[in-house]
Design a protein around this motif. Structure first.
Motif, PDB file in Angstrom:
ATOM      1  N   LEU A  68     -10.634   0.468   2.314  1.00 14.23           N
ATOM      2  CA  LEU A  68      -9.654  -0.333   1.572  1.00 14.23           C
ATOM      3  C   LEU A  68      -8.940  -1.297   2.507  1.00 14.23           C
ATOM      4  CD1 LEU A  68      -7.913   2.264  -0.782  1.00 14.23           C
ATOM      5  CD2 LEU A  68      -9.301   0.312  -1.476  1.00 14.23           C
ATOM      6  N   PRO A  69      -8.857  -2.575   2.149  1.00 13.90           N
ATOM      7  CA  PRO A  69      -8.059  -3.496   2.971  1.00 13.90           C
ATOM      8  C   PRO A  69      -6.583  -3.118   2.913  1.00 13.90           C
ATOM      9  CG  PRO A  69      -8.972  -4.610   1.041  1.00 13.90           C
ATOM     10  CD  PRO A  69      -9.509  -3.231   1.013  1.00 13.90           C
ATOM     11  N   SER A  70      -5.929  -3.157   4.063  1.00 14.40           N
ATOM     12  CA  SER A  70      -4.527  -2.727   4.116  1.00 14.40           C
ATOM     13  C   SER A  70      -3.645  -3.572   3.206  1.00 14.40           C
ATOM     14  CB  SER A  70      -4.021  -2.794   5.557  1.00 14.40           C
ATOM     15  OG  SER A  70      -4.215  -4.085   6.100  1.00 14.40           O
ATOM     16  N   GLU A  71      -4.024  -4.844   2.990  1.00  9.78           N
ATOM     17  CA  GLU A  71      -3.208  -5.699   2.118  1.00  9.78           C
ATOM     18  C   GLU A  71      -3.192  -5.186   0.678  1.00  9.78           C
ATOM     19  OE1 GLU A  71      -5.598  -6.670   4.047  1.00  9.78           O
ATOM     20  OE2 GLU A  71      -4.805  -8.113   5.504  1.00  9.78           O
ATOM     21  N   ALA A  72      -4.287  -4.494   0.268  1.00  6.83           N
ATOM     22  CA  ALA A  72      -4.392  -4.049  -1.129  1.00  6.83           C
ATOM     23  C   ALA A  72      -3.404  -2.941  -1.454  1.00  6.83           C
ATOM     24  CB  ALA A  72      -5.814  -3.586  -1.414  1.00  6.83           C
ATOM     25  N   VAL A  73      -3.008  -2.174  -0.458  1.00  5.10           N
ATOM     26  CA  VAL A  73      -2.109  -1.035  -0.718  1.00  5.10           C
ATOM     27  C   VAL A  73      -0.744  -1.235  -0.058  1.00  5.10           C
ATOM     28  CG1 VAL A  73      -3.963   0.641  -1.039  1.00  5.10           C
ATOM     29  CG2 VAL A  73      -3.121   0.161   1.259  1.00  5.10           C
ATOM     30  N   SER A  74      -0.493  -2.420   0.442  1.00  9.27           N
ATOM     31  CA  SER A  74       0.751  -2.630   1.198  1.00  9.27           C
ATOM     32  C   SER A  74       1.993  -2.544   0.319  1.00  9.27           C
ATOM     33  CB  SER A  74       0.700  -3.985   1.919  1.00  9.27           C
ATOM     34  OG  SER A  74       0.541  -5.031   0.978  1.00  9.27           O
ATOM     35  N   ILE A  75       1.902  -2.998  -0.935  1.00  9.63           N
ATOM     36  CA  ILE A  75       3.097  -3.001  -1.799  1.00  9.63           C
ATOM     37  C   ILE A  75       3.544  -1.575  -2.158  1.00  9.63           C
ATOM     38  CG2 ILE A  75       3.985  -3.693  -4.069  1.00  9.63           C
ATOM     39  CD1 ILE A  75       2.381  -6.248  -3.813  1.00  9.63           C
ATOM     40  N   PRO A  76       2.642  -0.694  -2.678  1.00  7.08           N
ATOM     41  CA  PRO A  76       3.114   0.688  -2.946  1.00  7.08           C
ATOM     42  C   PRO A  76       3.530   1.418  -1.673  1.00  7.08           C
ATOM     43  CG  PRO A  76       0.742   0.477  -3.306  1.00  7.08           C
ATOM     44  CD  PRO A  76       1.281  -0.899  -3.168  1.00  7.08           C
ATOM     45  N   GLN A  77       2.852   1.141  -0.556  1.00  7.83           N
ATOM     46  CA  GLN A  77       3.267   1.779   0.698  1.00  7.83           C
ATOM     47  C   GLN A  77       4.669   1.331   1.086  1.00  7.83           C
ATOM     48  OE1 GLN A  77       0.119   0.634   3.352  1.00  7.83           O
ATOM     49  NE2 GLN A  77      -1.109   2.450   2.922  1.00  7.83           N
ATOM     50  N   PHE A  78       4.944   0.045   0.960  1.00  2.43           N
ATOM     51  CA  PHE A  78       6.279  -0.449   1.313  1.00  2.43           C
ATOM     52  C   PHE A  78       7.342   0.181   0.415  1.00  2.43           C
ATOM     53  CE2 PHE A  78       9.832  -3.394   0.984  1.00  2.43           C
ATOM     54  CZ  PHE A  78      10.110  -3.629   2.323  1.00  2.43           C
ATOM     55  N   ALA A  79       7.014   0.323  -0.895  1.00  9.12           N
ATOM     56  CA  ALA A  79       7.981   0.930  -1.820  1.00  9.12           C
ATOM     57  C   ALA A  79       8.277   2.380  -1.415  1.00  9.12           C
ATOM     58  CB  ALA A  79       7.430   0.871  -3.243  1.00  9.12           C
ATOM     59  N   LEU A  80       7.243   3.116  -1.004  1.00 12.95           N
ATOM     60  CA  LEU A  80       7.445   4.503  -0.590  1.00 12.95           C
ATOM     61  C   LEU A  80       8.318   4.600   0.662  1.00 12.95           C
ATOM     62  CD1 LEU A  80       3.879   6.012  -1.157  1.00 12.95           C
ATOM     63  CD2 LEU A  80       5.964   6.600  -2.381  1.00 12.95           C
ATOM     64  N   PHE A  81       8.002   3.789   1.664  1.00 15.66           N
ATOM     65  CA  PHE A  81       8.781   3.840   2.911  1.00 15.66           C
ATOM     66  C   PHE A  81      10.207   3.332   2.703  1.00 15.66           C
ATOM     67  CE2 PHE A  81       4.510   3.859   4.983  1.00 15.66           C
ATOM     68  CZ  PHE A  81       4.665   5.056   5.663  1.00 15.66           C
ATOM     69  N   LYS A  82      10.383   2.360   1.808  1.00 12.22           N
ATOM     70  CA  LYS A  82      11.741   1.878   1.529  1.00 12.22           C
ATOM     71  C   LYS A  82      12.559   2.958   0.845  1.00 12.22           C
ATOM     72  CE  LYS A  82      14.340  -1.897  -0.586  1.00 12.22           C
ATOM     73  NZ  LYS A  82      14.271  -3.128  -1.421  1.00 12.22           N
TER      74      LYS A  82
END
Length: 278
Positions: free
Chosen positions: A116-130
Motif C-alpha cells: 500500500l502506498p503510504s499516501e493512501a492511508v495517511s489521512i486515517p493514520q493522522f486522525a489516529l495519532f492526532k
C-alpha cells in the motif's frame, strides 16, 4: 601486452565509465560544500574547491538547529533499526517455522503494508495519532516505520531466509532439549546474520531518508529530522544557501556510506542467499 591484459583493461575502462553517473554527483556535492555560494555558480561543474574552507560546516551548526536535527535522525534510525530487527526476526521465524491457523492469511496481510502506498492511508493514520495526542512528536515517525513498509519488508526477507534453513536443525535442537525460544535464539539467529545485516541496512536507510512522515507529523524545527532540516537553509526571501545545504547534505550522507561500507559483504551475501523460496 597479452590478450588477457587487454581484456582486463577494457573491462576496467567500461566500469569506470559506467560509475561516473553514480560517483560524480557525490564528489561534486563534497567539493561544492567547501565553496561559497558565488563560487558554486561561477564554476558549476568544478569538482575541486580553490581552497578548503570549513566555514560552511561551522555555520550549519552555529546558525541553525542542525545538531538537534542530526541527533533526532540518529536516535530515530537506531530505534527503528533495532525494533525492526527484533520484531522482523520473531515474525519471520514464526511464519517460516510455526504452524497456526490463518498463518498464510496473516502473512499476506502483513505484506499488504509493503504494497500500500503510504499516501493512501495517511489521512486515517493522522486522525489516529492526532486523537492520541502524538502529533509533533517522534512517535508516529518511529511507529510508521516499524509497522509499515519497512517492517513488512523485514518480515518477508527474514521469513525467506528461515525457510532456507534445513528443518533437521530444529529437530536436532529439540532432541538436545532446546525449546522454540532456544532454537530461535541459539540456532536460527546466528545463522541469519547476513539477512539481519541486510534488513538492518534497509531499516536504517528508510528511516534516515524518510521525508513524508516527518513532513506530516512534525512542525517544530527542533523536532525535525535531517530530510526536513535540509530545506531550512534559506534567506528571509526564500533564497537557498546552496553552500550550506550541500555541507549539511554531505554530513547527512556520511552515516549511510559508513554503514554500507562496513556491512557491504553481509548485505550482498544476504541478497544472493535469501532467495525466494515460498
Amino acid at each position: 601486452m597479452s590478450l588477457r591484459s587487454l581484456s582486463r583493461a577494457a573491462y576496467y575502462a567500461v566500469m569506470v565509465v559506467l560509475a561516473v553517473p553514480f560517483v560524480f554527483p557525490t564528489l561534486w556535492m563534497i567539493g561544492a560544500s567547501f565553496k561559497s555560494n558565488q563560487a558554486i555558480f561561477a564554476e558549476p561543474l568544478g569538482l575541486l574547491p580553490s581552497r578548503v574552507d570549513w566555514a560552511n560546516y561551522a555555520q550549519v551548526f552555529r546558525d541553525y538547529p542542525f545538531a538537534a536535527q542530526y541527533l533526532n535522525s540518529v536516535y530515530i534510525a537506531v530505534i527503528v533499526t533495532l525494533a525492526t530487527l527484533l520484531l522482523g526476526a520473531l515474525a519471520g521465524y514464526g511464519f517460516a517455522r510455526l504452524n497456526f491457523p490463518g498463518r498464510d492469511l496473516m502473512f499476506i496481510a502483513c505484506l499488504s503494508a509493503m504494497m500500500l502506498p503510504s499516501e493512501a492511508v495517511s489521512i486515517p493514520q493522522f486522525a489516529l495519532f492526532k486523537a492520541a495526542g502524538l502529533v509533533n512528536t517522534h512517535a508516529p515517525v518511529i511507529l510508521l516505520q516499524i509497522f509499515g513498509g519497512t517492517g513488512a519488508l523485514a518480515v518477508f526477507l527474514l521469513r525467506q531466509h528461515f525457510l532456507t534453513v534445513p528443518r533437521e536443525l530444529d529437530e536436532a535442537a529439540l532432541i538436545d532439549g532446546l525449546g522454540r525460544w532456544g532454537i530461535f535464539w541459539h540456532v536460527m539467529l546466528p545463522l541469519a546474520r547476513p539477512a539481519l545485516v541486510a534488513v538492518g541496512i534497509f531499516a536504517f536507510l528508510n528511516s534516515w531518508n524518510d521525508y513524508f512522515n516527518p513532513l506530516i507529523y512534525l512542525n517544530s524545527g527542533e523536532r525535525f529530522t535531517l530530510p526536513l532540516g535540509l530545506q531550512g537553509f534559506t534567506d528571509p526571501l526564500g533564497g537557498i544557501f546552496w553552500n550550506l545545504t550541500l555541507a549539511a547534505s554531505t554530513l547527512a550522507t556520511l552515516p549511510l556510506l559508513l554503514a554500507f561500507l562496513v556491512a557491504q559483504r553481509h548485505f550482498v551475501e544476504s541478497l544472493t542467499s535469501s532467495g525466494l523460496k515460498g
